[in-house]
Design a protein around this motif. Structure first.
Motif, PDB file in Angstrom:
ATOM      1  N   PRO A  13       0.830  -1.394   0.116  1.00 18.12           N
ATOM      2  CA  PRO A  13      -0.037  -0.002  -0.091  1.00 18.12           C
ATOM      3  C   PRO A  13       1.026   1.307   0.083  1.00 18.12           C
ATOM      4  CG  PRO A  13      -0.017  -1.033   2.405  1.00 18.12           C
ATOM      5  CD  PRO A  13       0.757  -2.069   1.176  1.00 18.12           C
ATOM      6  N   GLY A 101      -6.916  -4.470  -1.452  1.00 15.57           N
ATOM      7  CA  GLY A 101      -7.778  -3.671  -2.095  1.00 15.57           C
ATOM      8  C   GLY A 101      -8.959  -4.324  -2.647  1.00 15.57           C
ATOM      9  N   ARG A 134     -13.223  -4.381  -6.045  1.00 10.54           N
ATOM     10  CA  ARG A 134     -11.850  -3.862  -6.036  1.00 10.54           C
ATOM     11  C   ARG A 134     -11.598  -2.395  -5.938  1.00 10.54           C
ATOM     12  NH1 ARG A 134      -8.168  -7.881  -7.341  1.00 10.54           N
ATOM     13  NH2 ARG A 134      -8.999  -9.998  -8.261  1.00 10.54           N
ATOM     14  N   HIS A 136      -8.525   0.890  -4.710  1.00 10.75           N
ATOM     15  CA  HIS A 136      -6.889   1.070  -4.655  1.00 10.75           C
ATOM     16  C   HIS A 136      -6.893   2.618  -3.904  1.00 10.75           C
ATOM     17  CE1 HIS A 136      -7.129   3.238  -8.706  1.00 10.75           C
ATOM     18  NE2 HIS A 136      -6.487   4.104  -7.861  1.00 10.75           N
ATOM     19  N   TYR A 147      -9.826   6.550  -1.324  1.00 11.82           N
ATOM     20  CA  TYR A 147     -10.103   5.238  -2.059  1.00 11.82           C
ATOM     21  C   TYR A 147     -10.724   5.396  -3.432  1.00 11.82           C
ATOM     22  CZ  TYR A 147      -8.197   3.439   2.324  1.00 11.82           C
ATOM     23  OH  TYR A 147      -7.554   3.294   3.539  1.00 11.82           O
ATOM     24  N   ASP A 150     -12.260   0.611  -8.293  1.00 12.10           N
ATOM     25  CA  ASP A 150     -11.832   0.144  -9.661  1.00 12.10           C
ATOM     26  C   ASP A 150     -13.103  -0.508 -10.373  1.00 12.10           C
ATOM     27  OD1 ASP A 150      -9.268   1.039  -9.674  1.00 12.10           O
ATOM     28  OD2 ASP A 150      -8.708  -0.494  -8.375  1.00 12.10           O
TER      29      ASP A 150
END
Length: 718
Positions: A13, A101, A134, A136, A147, A150
């Motif tokens: 991360p 994630g 999902r 990231h 955040y 995705d």
């Protein structure tokens, strides 16, 4: 309360070097907090960066990074609400592995943020037995962690933009995948079906498109017309990619046939500057040969239009237009409203550059259809310099301003190509140069600007002389204007103002063209260059404005301007008339909900109005009323009225009518009823046009809320 361990981290991360966001958590019930794990119950709230989780019970796996306590993973049960990456998730159970994630929700619901190609902010609701997410982390402004979502994959899912508990419509899918990218969201669906209004689901092939799928529902309009019989018109959103849209028309006209069209649009950037363009086309195999004269036996009729606008580096601008119609009667027959307002079917390329007070322009025009006699300029190159200070005048203490306007162009007098008795086209080249010197004088209130202007024009040939002609015109004059005002201590409760300010702006100008040795009658009449002749004229105008003060705000209350011209030598100018018509233009806004206007031309010689018009609008009690009257001596005298307003919470109505007192008959009448559903609209329209001898009744159904305001205004096509 069951607990599950986090999955192994696959990627490091962004806070692996010690910039981890801290975790904050609270709960009303029992709490067991250790160094590596915390268990909380009853109304638990957990926040880390912009990730937020609410639930009845939560297990948190913790880590220490340079003295900061961060969450590695979360497990939650009971009324779980998870917010991250612009999406909101609701479910019965959830496992969130922050380091990897990933997140998994059972019996979940996703509410994705709006956006996408539709240009609206309409959320997408997805319910599913299982949702895999999902995401990231990214560093935002000020070092805050956010955040980014995705993708989300839903199993046994249902997707809709309807916000009712029981959706009016929904896409059902065995597997649904939502991908969030920089240009918007994409949705792919497997084993899809469409369910609307409780009807049995309709199976659909595999789908993949932007999430605003329902925006592609065709816009349908059906009805009956005295001109086309029964008809159905439809518009389809066929393609919506980055920088490219494609729309299609499919129309059925009972007495004419089937029409179809395509409309691609594009937009983007080139060399760091924006561009945009579009193509419009519509074609029909017209099966009624009695209406117009067709050019071919197949009776294939239609039109094509295209234009492109491109800004270029260095202050340049490029535009191109293409227009074509198959026959002369097509546009008035099928696009009557457009013919009233649009320009001729021109095909041209225009390049222009502007820098401060200088400009350079070039235009090339190509006539593809020549059904009318006309005169035009093709091609044309023009250079202009505006208000260039050249020297200071010693006695006046002011700078002399010089402006220039030079052009080279080809003039053409073109005739209808279908009439063999008309003479052939005539062409000639023309060079025109105008130099104007102006000296602004005066102070704040009074401004006086004398000027001297010289014009040199060279013609290659003329209609009565095959030799080239050089023409010189010299003119001089002066213009003066001033402005003064007075504050009136007038208060009015009904008109809601505390005081009025009266501004008076009179201006007067005198112009004399004292040299012009070539008569205008031997030149091709194209524009004002060819009509320059010896002239004396005095122009005067008076503008009155009333401005009302309402507290600290000032708004325009009334604006009235009157213009008139006087010709000292009436035997030479204005066909023996010493005075022109008195022109009046009045606009007023007495209330925020009331406006009015009046325009008129008064003949000073005959002491009567030659043209006049008056009108106004008022909004009150949910109704908007409009009235107007237009008069032209010997031509028409027409009164029009309109009213529109709401009929309850869902219905609205609009009615229009006009009456011609000269012919003693109604000219146009129409009624439009609109019904708003949850996401749908319904238009019922009735209209009658006496002049065109046509009447029409139609209904239109469509999705209005998924469209942008710009598109919403174009729902009623043709």
């Amino acid at each position: 309360m069951a607990a599950a361990g986090p999955a192994a981290a696959q990627t490091a991360p962004p806070w692996a070097q010690g910039d981890a966001p801290p975790v904050q958590f609270t709960g009303r019930g029992k709490a067991s907090i250790g160094r590596t794990r915390a268990v909380l119950t009853d109304d638990v709230a957990v926040r880390q960066g912009d990730l937020e989780l609410l639930a009845d019970g939560v297990v948190i796996w913790l880590a220490e990074v340079e003295g900061r306590r961060t969450a590695r993973a979360l497990y939650a049960e009971g009324l779980v609400q998870l917010s991250l990456g612009g999406g909101a998730f609701v479910g019965d159970r959830a496992l969130v592995d922050i380091e990897a994630g990933r997140a998994t929700l059972l019996d979940g619901r996703l509410v994705a943020a709006g956006g996408g190609a539709a240009g609206v902010d309409k959320p997408l609701h997805v319910t599913a037995a299982r949702i895999e997410v999902r995401f990231h982390p990214e560093r935002g402004e000020g070092g805050a962690t956010r955040y980014v979502l995705d993708e989300a994959v839903a199993t046994e899912a249902s997707a809709t933009t309807c916000e009712f508990g029981e959706p009016h419509y929904a896409f059902q899918a065995g597997r649904l995948r939502l991908v969030q990218g920089p240009e918007g969201r994409d949705l792919s669906v497997e084993d899809a079906a469409l369910a609307v209004g409780g009807l049995p689901p309709v199976p659909l092939p595999g789908l993949g498109a932007d999430v605003d799928l329902l925006r592609r529902f065709p816009r349908l309009r059906a009805g009956r017309s005295s001109k086309f019989g029964r008809f159905v018109r439809s518009r389809w959103e066929l393609l919506d990619l980055r920088g490219l849209d494609l729309r299609g028309d499919a129309d059925y006209l009972e007495t004419r046939g089937t029409g179809y069209g395509l409309e691609p649009r594009w937009r983007g950037e080139a060399w760091g500057e924006p561009y945009h363009g579009r193509v419009e086309s519509w074609w029909i195999k017209d099966r009624n040969p009695d209406r117009v004269e067709f050019e071919d036996r197949n009776r294939r009729r239609g039109r094509s239009r295209a234009w492109h606008r491109q800004e270029l580096p260095g202050g340049w601008f490029l535009s191109g237009d293409f227009a074509q119609a198959r026959d002369q009667g097509f546009l008035p027959e099928y696009f009557k409203d457009e013919v009233r307002t649009e320009k001729r079917l021109d095909t041209d390329v225009h390049l222009a550059g502007a820098w401060d007070n200088r400009a350079l322009m070039g235009t090339a025009l190509f006539r593809r259809q020549r059904w009318d006699d006309l005169t035009e300029r093709i091609p044309r190159v023009r250079a202009a310099w505006v208000s260039e200070p050249v020297a200071e005048v010693p006695l006046a203490g002011r700078e002399l301003q010089l402006s220039s306007d030079w052009s080279v162009e080809q003039l053409r007098r073109a005739f209808n190509k279908r009439n063999p008795t008309l003479p052939p086209d005539r062409r000639e080249w023309r060079f025109d140069a105008v130099e104007r010197a102006e000296l602004p004088l005066g102070g704040r209130k009074l401004r006086v600007s004398p000027f001297l202007e010289g014009r040199f024009t060279a013609f290659q040939e003329t209609e009565r002389n095959d030799d080239s002609i050089e023409r010189t015109a010299l003119s001089t004059g002066v213009r003066a204007d001033t402005r003064f005002w007075r504050v009136l201590g007038v208060r009015s409760g009904p008109f809601a103002f505390d005081s009025l300010r009266h501004l008076v702006s009179p201006s007067v100008g005198w112009t004399e063209v004292f040299r012009e040795q070539v008569p205008s009658s031997i030149l091709i009449p194209v524009d004002e260059v060819d009509t320059v002749s010896r002239l004396q004229v005095v122009e005067a105008s008076l503008r009155n404005r009333l401005q009302a003060r309402q507290g600290d705000a000032v708004r325009e209350f009334l604006d009235w301007e009157v213009d008139v011209r006087h010709f000292p030598e009436p035997h030479r100018d204005q066909k023996g008339r010493a005075w022109s018509n008195l022109e009046s233009d009045l606009r007023w806004w007495p209330l925020a909900t009331v406006s009015g206007w009046s325009r008129a031309e008064f003949s000073t010689r005959r002491a009567r109005f030659e043209t006049a018009g008056v009108g106004g609008a008022m909004a009150t009690g949910g109704l908007t009323l409009g009235l107007s009257n237009s008069y032209s001596e010997g031509a028409y005298s027409t009164t029009g009225a309109s009213v529109q307003g709401a009929l309850g919470t869902r219905w609205s109505a609009e009615a229009t009518a006009s009456y011609d007192f000269r012919d003693d008959e109604f000219r146009q009448q129409g009624v439009l009823l609109q019904r708003r559903f949850h996401r749908w609209f319904l238009h019922l329209e009735f209209g009658h046009d006496v002049g065109a001898r046509t009447s029409e009744a139609s209904f239109q159904l469509g999705l209005v809320d998924l469209l942008s305001e710009r598109e919403r205004s174009k729902l009623r096509i043709r």
